[in-house]
Scaffold this motif. Structure first.
Motif, PDB file in Angstrom:
ATOM      1  N   SER A  23       0.847  -1.190   0.000  1.00  0.00           N
ATOM      2  CA  SER A  23       0.000   0.000   0.000  1.00  0.00           C
ATOM      3  C   SER A  23       0.878   1.234   0.000  1.00  0.00           C
ATOM      4  N   GLN A 308      -0.263  -5.224  -5.631  1.00  0.00           N
ATOM      5  CA  GLN A 308      -1.355  -5.581  -6.529  1.00  0.00           C
ATOM      6  C   GLN A 308      -1.823  -4.423  -7.409  1.00  0.00           C
ATOM      7  N   SER A 309      -1.434  -3.206  -7.065  1.00  0.00           N
ATOM      8  CA  SER A 309      -1.787  -2.070  -7.921  1.00  0.00           C
ATOM      9  C   SER A 309      -0.697  -1.758  -8.936  1.00  0.00           C
ATOM     10  N   SER A 310       0.393  -2.517  -8.912  1.00  0.00           N
ATOM     11  CA  SER A 310       1.488  -2.285  -9.850  1.00  0.00           C
ATOM     12  C   SER A 310       1.083  -2.689 -11.254  1.00  0.00           C
ATOM     13  N   ARG A 311       1.848  -2.220 -12.219  1.00  0.00           N
ATOM     14  CA  ARG A 311       1.431  -2.375 -13.618  1.00  0.00           C
ATOM     15  C   ARG A 311       1.359  -3.831 -14.076  1.00  0.00           C
ATOM     16  N   ARG A 314      -1.543  -5.674 -12.097  1.00  0.00           N
ATOM     17  CA  ARG A 314      -2.856  -5.178 -12.498  1.00  0.00           C
ATOM     18  C   ARG A 314      -3.227  -5.642 -13.902  1.00  0.00           C
ATOM     19  N   TYR A 318      -5.370  -8.984 -12.998  1.00  0.00           N
ATOM     20  CA  TYR A 318      -6.721  -8.440 -12.912  1.00  0.00           C
ATOM     21  C   TYR A 318      -7.395  -8.255 -14.272  1.00  0.00           C
ATOM     22  N   GLU A 374       0.924   8.660 -10.476  1.00  0.00           N
ATOM     23  CA  GLU A 374       1.446   7.300 -10.305  1.00  0.00           C
ATOM     24  C   GLU A 374       2.918   7.327  -9.911  1.00  0.00           C
ATOM     25  N   LYS A 377       3.369   8.446  -6.254  1.00  0.00           N
ATOM     26  CA  LYS A 377       3.001   7.382  -5.314  1.00  0.00           C
ATOM     27  C   LYS A 377       4.137   6.389  -5.142  1.00  0.00           C
TER      28      LYS A 377
END
Length: 454
Positions: A23, A308-311, A314, A318, A374, A377
């Motif tokens: 996170s 899990q939000s990385s390129r 994702r 996902y 991005e 972050k």
């Protein structure tokens, strides 16, 4: 007792199968002062030994580390694995200290100790009460000068490291895949072989090989002592001079054949083994850790693979739903390194289509501008992770050790945040277009072995 960096790559990949969560973290207040935590005071003894002190009057624990400028890159065919083998031999006693007594003496005063071997360095450390620093200094100086090398010790430790190799590499498909990747990616570099060594070389290392290695590399002119804790540099210097000043420099070290010829095309290999699902491993040649572009590679690594939000995660897990896991990591090295990227094919999906999406997502970094939000972050995450990683004096000393031996500059760790903050979207596009391209990559597919006919 030991953990070496080659299998660490495999373990990092394996762990990503199980956990892939991160996170965004805010950089804590006072992060601007973090440089002071890893800015050492340095002295050098006449015999070449370097002393680096990190003084924190609030510290309740001290760490005493000895970093040797020797790792698997200093080996040659025929004795690969000797650096890691020697890490074990260093616990087999001296003329004054019985085998394994080093660890028992440290534990008896409430301390802990360990060691590790990488491609570039071998390091030994103790964490113990500040009033017991002299014990660590005495033990480390003693085994630097008076290690007992015998056929019996060599025989026992050879079997230990061979069993470690079987457990961490031979019996793990990912470990063998990473090993194959390195051997295919590198032509002339000693990074081609694993820190664990080739089994045939472990079997052939002789006692004379060990004596030569010890005489060359385990000497004050090839070492740096790092002390972190409440003691001052003056106090540390007095202690180190007492035990190390009389030690003689080692024999000249053979020249290390560094670097590698520029890669001029994609390289590929396939490993057929006992896996349930195909697994893609890729390695891109990247610059040494001291290179200015190394910080850009670190940011790229996190854009692609930090949670899990990385390129990569994702896109492949996902959106495309072609992978069970997708990630990557950059491992610092003194010479030309590798940026690793990997993905596991989801049951029922085609590995060729996964590969196409996988590399297309990486290619985007060299073709498109990363959005400012991005990028901010990811840089914030990296900065916070670095700050929090320096909570213990043990970790601060390790950061300085890596800076000293890998970057050639003890103050490099203190500038890490500055280097990360300087990375902008154009630098990411430029570096990705230079290094993360097809002609600079090596691809290994780990696939299920064909079933034999019954």
């Amino acid at each position: 007792m030991t953990h070496h960096r080659g299998p660490r790559v495999a373990r990092a990949i394996l762990s990503a199968w199980l956990v892939a969560a991160a996170s965004a973290m805010a950089v804590p207040e006072g992060a601007a002062d973090v440089a002071a935590l890893v800015t050492p005071t340095e002295s050098r003894l006449p015999n070449g030994l370097r002393l680096l002190s990190l003084t924190d009057p609030r510290a309740a624990v001290s760490t005493f580390q000895v970093w040797y400028d020797v790792g698997s890159r200093h080996e040659r065919p025929g004795i690969t694995g000797i650096s890691h083998l020697f890490e074990h031999m260093m616990f087999k006693g001296t003329k004054k200290v019985a085998p394994e007594e080093h660890a028992r003496l440290v534990q008896a005063v409430g301390g802990v100790n360990n060691a590790f071997t990488t491609w570039d360095v071998t390091a030994y450390w103790q964490a113990l009460p500040p009033d017991q620093l002299e014990l660590a200094a005495r033990l480390e100086a003693d085994r630097m000068a008076n290690l007992v090398l015998s056929e019996a010790n060599l025989k026992s430790e050879r079997e230990v490291v061979k069993e470690e190799r079987r457990f961490r590499i031979d019996n793990t498909p990912i470990g063998r895949g990473v090993e194959l990747l390195s051997s295919v990616a590198y032509d002339a570099s000693p990074y081609a072989w694993p820190t664990a060594g080739w089994m045939r070389d472990l079997d052939s290392i002789t006692l004379d090989d060990c004596r030569d290695y010890y005489a060359i590399h385990y000497a004050p002119d090839k070492a740096a002592v790092i002390i972190a804790g409440p003691t001052t540099h003056a106090e540390n210097l007095k202690l180190v001079e007492k035990y190390f000043k009389g030690l003689k420099p080692g024999r000249p070290a053979p020249r290390v054949l560094v670097g590698d010829e520029p890669q001029r095309g994609e390289r590929r290999a396939t490993l057929e083994t006992e896996v349930q699902l195909p697994f893609l491993l890729a390695g891109f040649k990247v610059p040494p850790d001291a290179d200015p572009d190394a910080a850009v590679i670190e940011v790229i690594s996190n854009l692609l693979s930090n949670g899990q939000s990385s390129r990569l995660y994702r896109k492949l897990v996902y959106e495309d739903q072609s992978a069970l896991i997708a990630a990557g990591l950059a491992v610092p090295r003194k010479d030309i390194g590798l940026f690793y990227a990997f993905a596991a094919v989801k049951p029922g999906r085609d590995r060729d289509s996964l590969e196409a999406v996988f590399f297309k997502e990486i290619d985007r970094l060299g073709e498109e501008t990363v959005p400012a939000e991005e990028l901010a972050k990811v840089k914030n995450q990296l900065e916070a992770q670095f700050v929090f990683s320096l909570e213990q004096v043990q970790d601060r000393a390790t950061a300085v050790g890596n800076a000293t031996l890998l970057d050639g500059d003890p103050t490099a760790a203190a500038r890490r945040i500055e280097r990360l903050r300087a990375v902008d979207a154009e630098a990411i596009r430029r570096v990705a277009a230079k290094y993360l391209v097809r002609g600079n990559r090596t691809v290994v597919w780990v696939i299920p072995a064909p079933r034999s006919a019954s």
